[in-house]
Motif scaffolding. Sequence first.
Motif, short mmCIF file in Angstrom:
data_model
loop_
_atom_site.label_atom_id
_atom_site.label_comp_id
_atom_site.label_asym_id
_atom_site.label_seq_id
_atom_site.Cartn_x
_atom_site.Cartn_y
_atom_site.Cartn_z
N ARG A 157 0.88 -1.13 0.13
CA ARG A 157 0.04 0.01 0.15
C ARG A 157 0.69 1.31 -0.07
O ARG A 157 0.51 2.34 -0.63
N ASP B 9 1.09 3.47 -3.31
CA ASP B 9 0.21 4.71 -2.96
C ASP B 9 -1.35 4.08 -3.19
O ASP B 9 -2.12 4.79 -3.53
N GLY B 10 -1.50 2.83 -2.78
CA GLY B 10 -2.70 2.16 -2.74
C GLY B 10 -2.95 1.70 -3.88
O GLY B 10 -3.07 2.29 -4.99
N ASP C 11 -5.06 -0.34 -6.94
CA ASP C 11 -6.35 -0.28 -7.80
C ASP C 11 -7.03 -1.61 -7.73
O ASP C 11 -8.30 -1.72 -7.57
N THR D 153 -7.66 -2.24 2.99
CA THR D 153 -7.08 -1.18 2.32
C THR D 153 -8.00 -0.60 1.25
O THR D 153 -8.23 0.77 1.54
N PHE D 154 -8.78 -1.15 0.53
CA PHE D 154 -9.72 -0.67 -0.26
C PHE D 154 -11.02 0.09 0.68
O PHE D 154 -11.41 1.24 0.21
N ALA E 194 -10.28 2.00 3.13
CA ALA E 194 -9.62 2.97 3.62
C ALA E 194 -9.40 3.96 2.48
O ALA E 194 -9.61 5.30 2.58
N GLN E 195 -9.27 3.37 1.07
CA GLN E 195 -9.23 4.20 0.00
C GLN E 195 -10.55 4.75 -0.34
O GLN E 195 -10.73 5.48 -1.17
N SER F 172 -12.03 3.15 -2.61
CA SER F 172 -12.18 2.29 -4.09
C SER F 172 -11.42 1.31 -4.07
O SER F 172 -10.55 1.15 -3.18
N GLY F 173 -11.39 0.40 -5.01
CA GLY F 173 -10.52 -0.80 -5.49
C GLY F 173 -11.49 -2.06 -6.08
O GLY F 173 -12.51 -1.98 -6.13
#
Length: 194
Positions: A60, A64-65, A67, A110-111, A113-114, A116-117
Amino acid sequence: MQRCPRTIALGHVPPSRPGTDRLQALREELLAAHPGIKVSVRSLDVNDQQQVFDAFHALREDLDGPDRIIVNAGLGKGKPIGTGRFDANLQTARTNFTAALVQCEAIMETFRAQGSGHLVVVSSMSALRGLPRNLTTYAASKAGLSALAEGIRAEMTVTPHPSPSPPSSLATSPPTRARFTPWTPSTSKASAPG
């Protein structure tokens, strides 16, 4: 400016096989063909839960995270139920379901927190029905994996969104030792859609 997609593919590599050589070669090929993209390769044992979470946190940061993440852990080491090889069936179930669950947990953390994904979960045609002999535990674990992905998809109606891979069967590396493998062409006989 459009952001370059960042995809992570995870799979299970037994300790006796070379771990990241092919991935490193693919990384180099991608970097040569697309200067400026980020490609990160990590070696991990998908059955080591803490290692999975640590690797995802590091990726991550590196990317930078991400997709898109592809979960493709699989082991076809099962033996017929009740023949004294519970160890092989347990290892298959842990790799095919529990390890995939851990990956989905780390990924969805992770998704979420973002915000998106895209989670891609690769299952198997074996998930559609119970299979005999060496494939019994494999099929059961892949059915569980498919249900897990469908459950995540049902919850995440907008984004991030998982895509359970449509059932298919293809003999991939590492090769299965199962004698009974219906509907399983090898990768050398498979053709890409065109």
